[in-house]
Design an enzyme around this catalytic site. Structure first.
Site, PDB file in Angstrom:
ATOM      1  CB  CYS A   1      -0.842  -5.368  -5.857  1.00 49.44           C
ATOM      2  SG  CYS A   1      -1.310  -5.421  -7.600  1.00 49.44           S
TER       3      CYS A   1
ATOM      4  CG  HIS B   1      -4.933  -0.653  -6.096  1.00 46.62           C
ATOM      5  ND1 HIS B   1      -4.615   0.651  -5.837  1.00 46.62           N
ATOM      6  CD2 HIS B   1      -5.227  -0.706  -7.421  1.00 46.62           C
ATOM      7  CE1 HIS B   1      -4.740   1.360  -6.953  1.00 46.62           C
ATOM      8  NE2 HIS B   1      -5.098   0.555  -7.927  1.00 46.62           N
ATOM      9  CD  GLU B   2      -5.282  -3.853  -9.356  1.00 45.74           C
ATOM     10  OE1 GLU B   2      -6.281  -3.455  -9.999  1.00 45.74           O
ATOM     11  OE2 GLU B   2      -4.213  -3.220  -9.337  1.00 45.74           O
ATOM     12  CB  ILE B   3     -10.083  -7.066  -4.125  1.00 47.69           C
ATOM     13  CG1 ILE B   3      -9.410  -8.357  -4.653  1.00 47.69           C
ATOM     14  CG2 ILE B   3     -11.410  -7.393  -3.445  1.00 47.69           C
ATOM     15  CD1 ILE B   3      -8.921  -9.305  -3.576  1.00 47.69           C
TER      16      ILE B   3
END
Length: 180
Positions: A131, A134-136
């Site tokens: 996660c 994915h977000e970075i």
């Protein structure tokens, strides 16, 4: 709550700018991002998902013991990555109707500032590591679609464009839903 930017959209190719000062405006943005994340039952959110081009990420998920953990990150950077990898099917609340397998580091160390401007370090494995990566990626103008071979990437983009024209699809409960 903030409005989602539904893909495909040029914002997902934008390199986000570093936050120079953690102030009340940044804290309010992080709070609004967290409220939006919860409203859409998501696990993580990078700022471009809500039309913001600053280096901000929020994540909220349960650990293996069922304890809920929330992270508000300003200027997150992956400081270390394990050589060991894992492949998981990834999707996004802003990439309607598509998912794809992505191979990422199995463990990461993320350094950032918290909502008060204090340095924080998160050592993550498993789903949290996936996660965070994915977000970075969103902050660096990269999405899970970009990890796909060109033919599959084009097919997924066409599917998203069609779904964007047709409107949102209903939420389907899955193993990784966060309904906190």
């Amino acid at each position: 709550m903030l409005n989602l930017v539904i893909a495909p959209d040029p914002i997902y190719k934008t390199i986000c700018t570093k936050v120079t000062q953690v102030d009340d405006t940044v804290r309010a943005t992080l709070d609004a991002m967290m409220a939006t994340l919860r409203a859409f039952h998501a696990m993580g959110m990078g700022a471009p998902m809500v039309g913001i081009t600053q280096r901000l990420v929020v994540v909220e998920m349960e650990d293996e013991a069922g304890a809920l953990h929330s992270y508000k990150m300003v200027n997150p950077v992956i400081a270390e990555r394990s050589a060991e990898t894992s492949t998981m099917e990834e999707s996004s609340i802003t990439f309607l109707g598509v998912s794809a397998p992505v191979t990422r580091s199995g463990a990461v160390t993320v350094e950032s500032l918290d909502e008060h401007g204090a340095p924080q370090t998160v050592h993550a494995t498993g789903l949290l590591a996936v996660c965070l990566q994915h977000e970075i990626d969103y902050l660096d103008g990269k999405t899970f679609i970009d990890y796909q071979p060109p033919v599959k990437r084009d097919m997924l983009k066409r599917k998203m464009e069609k779904q964007k024209r047709n409107g949102p699809i209903p939420h389907i409960h899955g193993a990784h839903c966060n309904h906190g």
